[in-house]
Motif scaffolding. Sequence first.
Motif, PDB file in Angstrom:
ATOM      1  N   VAL A  24      10.448   8.908   0.693  1.00 38.88           N
ATOM      2  CA  VAL A  24      10.010   7.773  -0.110  1.00 38.88           C
ATOM      3  C   VAL A  24       8.992   8.290  -1.124  1.00 38.88           C
ATOM      4  O   VAL A  24       8.024   8.947  -0.755  1.00 38.88           O
ATOM      5  N   SER A  25       9.230   7.995  -2.401  1.00 41.65           N
ATOM      6  CA  SER A  25       8.325   8.463  -3.452  1.00 41.65           C
ATOM      7  C   SER A  25       8.154   7.396  -4.516  1.00 41.65           C
ATOM      8  O   SER A  25       8.866   6.384  -4.519  1.00 41.65           O
ATOM      9  N   ASN A  26       7.214   7.637  -5.414  1.00 42.36           N
ATOM     10  CA  ASN A  26       6.960   6.753  -6.559  1.00 42.36           C
ATOM     11  C   ASN A  26       6.810   5.285  -6.164  1.00 42.36           C
ATOM     12  O   ASN A  26       7.390   4.404  -6.804  1.00 42.36           O
ATOM     13  N   VAL A  27       6.044   5.030  -5.107  1.00 46.97           N
ATOM     14  CA  VAL A  27       5.820   3.644  -4.697  1.00 46.97           C
ATOM     15  C   VAL A  27       4.850   3.006  -5.685  1.00 46.97           C
ATOM     16  O   VAL A  27       3.720   3.444  -5.837  1.00 46.97           O
ATOM     17  N   THR A  28       5.336   1.980  -6.380  1.00 47.84           N
ATOM     18  CA  THR A  28       4.543   1.254  -7.368  1.00 47.84           C
ATOM     19  C   THR A  28       4.784  -0.227  -7.153  1.00 47.84           C
ATOM     20  O   THR A  28       5.928  -0.686  -7.269  1.00 47.84           O
ATOM     21  N   GLY A  29       3.736  -0.964  -6.837  1.00 49.83           N
ATOM     22  CA  GLY A  29       3.912  -2.384  -6.554  1.00 49.83           C
ATOM     23  C   GLY A  29       4.743  -2.547  -5.302  1.00 49.83           C
ATOM     24  O   GLY A  29       4.353  -2.115  -4.226  1.00 49.83           O
ATOM     25  N   PHE A  30       5.920  -3.130  -5.441  1.00 47.93           N
ATOM     26  CA  PHE A  30       6.837  -3.264  -4.305  1.00 47.93           C
ATOM     27  C   PHE A  30       8.124  -2.470  -4.533  1.00 47.93           C
ATOM     28  O   PHE A  30       9.109  -2.650  -3.835  1.00 47.93           O
ATOM     29  N   ARG A  31       8.095  -1.546  -5.502  1.00 49.93           N
ATOM     30  CA  ARG A  31       9.271  -0.712  -5.812  1.00 49.93           C
ATOM     31  C   ARG A  31       9.034   0.711  -5.348  1.00 49.93           C
ATOM     32  O   ARG A  31       7.908   1.192  -5.329  1.00 49.93           O
ATOM     33  N   ALA A  32      10.137   1.410  -5.005  1.00 49.29           N
ATOM     34  CA  ALA A  32      10.035   2.813  -4.594  1.00 49.29           C
ATOM     35  C   ALA A  32      11.358   3.519  -4.858  1.00 49.29           C
ATOM     36  O   ALA A  32      12.405   2.884  -5.001  1.00 49.29           O
ATOM     37  N   LYS A  33      11.296   4.835  -4.903  1.00 50.25           N
ATOM     38  CA  LYS A  33      12.496   5.679  -4.986  1.00 50.25           C
ATOM     39  C   LYS A  33      12.696   6.278  -3.599  1.00 50.25           C
ATOM     40  O   LYS A  33      11.756   6.802  -3.000  1.00 50.25           O
ATOM     41  N   LEU A  35       8.934  -0.843   8.433  1.00 54.49           N
ATOM     42  CA  LEU A  35       7.664  -0.294   8.900  1.00 54.49           C
ATOM     43  C   LEU A  35       7.188  -1.138  10.072  1.00 54.49           C
ATOM     44  O   LEU A  35       7.001  -2.350   9.942  1.00 54.49           O
ATOM     45  N   THR A  36       7.023  -0.516  11.250  1.00 52.01           N
ATOM     46  CA  THR A  36       6.597  -1.256  12.440  1.00 52.01           C
ATOM     47  C   THR A  36       5.106  -1.113  12.694  1.00 52.01           C
ATOM     48  O   THR A  36       4.469  -2.029  13.184  1.00 52.01           O
ATOM     49  N   LYS A  37       4.565   0.054  12.395  1.00 48.85           N
ATOM     50  CA  LYS A  37       3.125   0.287  12.451  1.00 48.85           C
ATOM     51  C   LYS A  37       2.845   1.498  11.574  1.00 48.85           C
ATOM     52  O   LYS A  37       3.776   2.178  11.134  1.00 48.85           O
ATOM     53  N   ILE A  38       1.589   1.785  11.325  1.00 52.18           N
ATOM     54  CA  ILE A  38       1.250   2.899  10.443  1.00 52.18           C
ATOM     55  C   ILE A  38       1.850   4.192  10.991  1.00 52.18           C
ATOM     56  O   ILE A  38       1.626   4.552  12.147  1.00 52.18           O
ATOM     57  N   GLY A  39       2.674   4.861  10.174  1.00 52.97           N
ATOM     58  CA  GLY A  39       3.283   6.130  10.558  1.00 52.97           C
ATOM     59  C   GLY A  39       4.563   6.021  11.362  1.00 52.97           C
ATOM     60  O   GLY A  39       5.166   7.032  11.710  1.00 52.97           O
ATOM     61  N   LYS A  43      10.099  -5.526   0.811  1.00 55.14           N
ATOM     62  CA  LYS A  43       9.755  -6.916   1.107  1.00 55.14           C
ATOM     63  C   LYS A  43       9.668  -7.085   2.613  1.00 55.14           C
ATOM     64  O   LYS A  43      10.533  -6.596   3.340  1.00 55.14           O
ATOM     65  N   ASP A  44       8.638  -7.754   3.077  1.00 50.29           N
ATOM     66  CA  ASP A  44       8.433  -7.979   4.517  1.00 50.29           C
ATOM     67  C   ASP A  44       8.394  -6.647   5.273  1.00 50.29           C
ATOM     68  O   ASP A  44       8.988  -6.506   6.345  1.00 50.29           O
ATOM     69  N   ASN A  45       7.747  -5.642   4.690  1.00 52.01           N
ATOM     70  CA  ASN A  45       7.596  -4.302   5.283  1.00 52.01           C
ATOM     71  C   ASN A  45       8.920  -3.567   5.452  1.00 52.01           C
ATOM     72  O   ASN A  45       9.022  -2.657   6.285  1.00 52.01           O
ATOM     73  N   ALA A  46       9.951  -3.935   4.688  1.00 48.87           N
ATOM     74  CA  ALA A  46      11.261  -3.321   4.880  1.00 48.87           C
ATOM     75  C   ALA A  46      11.988  -3.143   3.541  1.00 48.87           C
ATOM     76  O   ALA A  46      11.671  -3.795   2.546  1.00 48.87           O
ATOM     77  N   PHE A  47      12.975  -2.231   3.576  1.00 48.82           N
ATOM     78  CA  PHE A  47      13.879  -2.066   2.442  1.00 48.82           C
ATOM     79  C   PHE A  47      15.213  -1.555   2.966  1.00 48.82           C
ATOM     80  O   PHE A  47      15.318  -1.113   4.099  1.00 48.82           O
ATOM     81  N   ASP A  74       0.862  -1.175   0.000  1.00 49.98           N
ATOM     82  CA  ASP A  74       0.000   0.000   0.000  1.00 49.98           C
ATOM     83  C   ASP A  74       0.908   1.238   0.000  1.00 49.98           C
ATOM     84  O   ASP A  74       1.593   1.513   0.992  1.00 49.98           O
ATOM     85  N   ALA A  75       0.931   1.970  -1.089  1.00 54.04           N
ATOM     86  CA  ALA A  75       1.828   3.118  -1.244  1.00 54.04           C
ATOM     87  C   ALA A  75       1.634   4.151  -0.142  1.00 54.04           C
ATOM     88  O   ALA A  75       2.591   4.788   0.306  1.00 54.04           O
ATOM     89  N   LYS A  76       0.400   4.315   0.348  1.00 52.76           N
ATOM     90  CA  LYS A  76       0.122   5.322   1.382  1.00 52.76           C
ATOM     91  C   LYS A  76       0.865   5.044   2.678  1.00 52.76           C
ATOM     92  O   LYS A  76       1.151   5.967   3.438  1.00 52.76           O
ATOM     93  N   LEU A  77       1.208   3.783   2.940  1.00 51.59           N
ATOM     94  CA  LEU A  77       1.920   3.443   4.179  1.00 51.59           C
ATOM     95  C   LEU A  77       3.383   3.875   4.150  1.00 51.59           C
ATOM     96  O   LEU A  77       3.995   4.089   5.190  1.00 51.59           O
ATOM     97  N   TYR A  78       3.965   3.998   2.966  1.00 51.09           N
ATOM     98  CA  TYR A  78       5.396   4.277   2.832  1.00 51.09           C
ATOM     99  C   TYR A  78       5.704   5.676   2.304  1.00 51.09           C
ATOM    100  O   TYR A  78       6.691   6.283   2.712  1.00 51.09           O
ATOM    101  N   GLN A  79       4.883   6.158   1.405  1.00 52.86           N
ATOM    102  CA  GLN A  79       5.198   7.378   0.678  1.00 52.86           C
ATOM    103  C   GLN A  79       5.132   8.612   1.571  1.00 52.86           C
ATOM    104  O   GLN A  79       4.198   8.783   2.333  1.00 52.86           O
ATOM    105  N   GLY A  80       6.166   9.455   1.454  1.00 49.65           N
ATOM    106  CA  GLY A  80       6.235  10.701   2.218  1.00 49.65           C
ATOM    107  C   GLY A  80       7.610  10.904   2.814  1.00 49.65           C
ATOM    108  O   GLY A  80       8.581  10.250   2.432  1.00 49.65           O
ATOM    109  N   GLU A  81       7.695  11.822   3.762  1.00 46.50           N
ATOM    110  CA  GLU A  81       8.971  12.124   4.414  1.00 46.50           C
ATOM    111  C   GLU A  81       8.960  11.596   5.838  1.00 46.50           C
ATOM    112  O   GLU A  81       8.082  11.925   6.632  1.00 46.50           O
ATOM    113  N   TRP A  82       9.963  10.793   6.135  1.00 53.66           N
ATOM    114  CA  TRP A  82      10.133  10.174   7.436  1.00 53.66           C
ATOM    115  C   TRP A  82      11.290  10.879   8.132  1.00 53.66           C
ATOM    116  O   TRP A  82      12.368  11.024   7.553  1.00 53.66           O
TER     117      TRP A  82
END
Length: 123
Positions: free
Chosen positions: A51-60, A90-94, A77-81, A29-37
């Motif tokens: 994190v930007s341009n999240v498509t499928g399991f790929r991101a910039k 990613l441990t939880k939303i946000g 993969k497995d909520n991580a990169f 789900d791109a919304k879970l990753y995309q943005g500034e952390w």
Amino acid sequence: MADVFAILSANYKSVGATVPSKTPYVPVDAKLYQGEWTGKYADNKTFKISVSNVTGFRAKVQYQSAGTNKYADVLIKDNAFRIGDTKFKLTKIGTAEIKNVITDPSTGQTLLDTAYAKLSTSR
């Protein structure tokens, strides 16, 4: 020569401790990753992961901290990169756990710096 053996020994220990994932790559789900952390390490050094341009399991991804600036196309993969020596999980939303390997240039010793990042903006 002892330094070479110490490095090899440390790498064998770290590689042996990791268990490769047997799960396939799946779209995220791109919304879970995309943005500034943003976050701060224990030594008060701040970092930002964009994190930007999240498509499928790929991101910039762009990682910035204390003069370090890395860009990469990553696979999630497995909520991580990984981006360079830094792992984002990613441990939880946000909220994400950030692990960064730091090598002391004078001694060659490595240190694992762990911090948490919060999603500050969404795109």
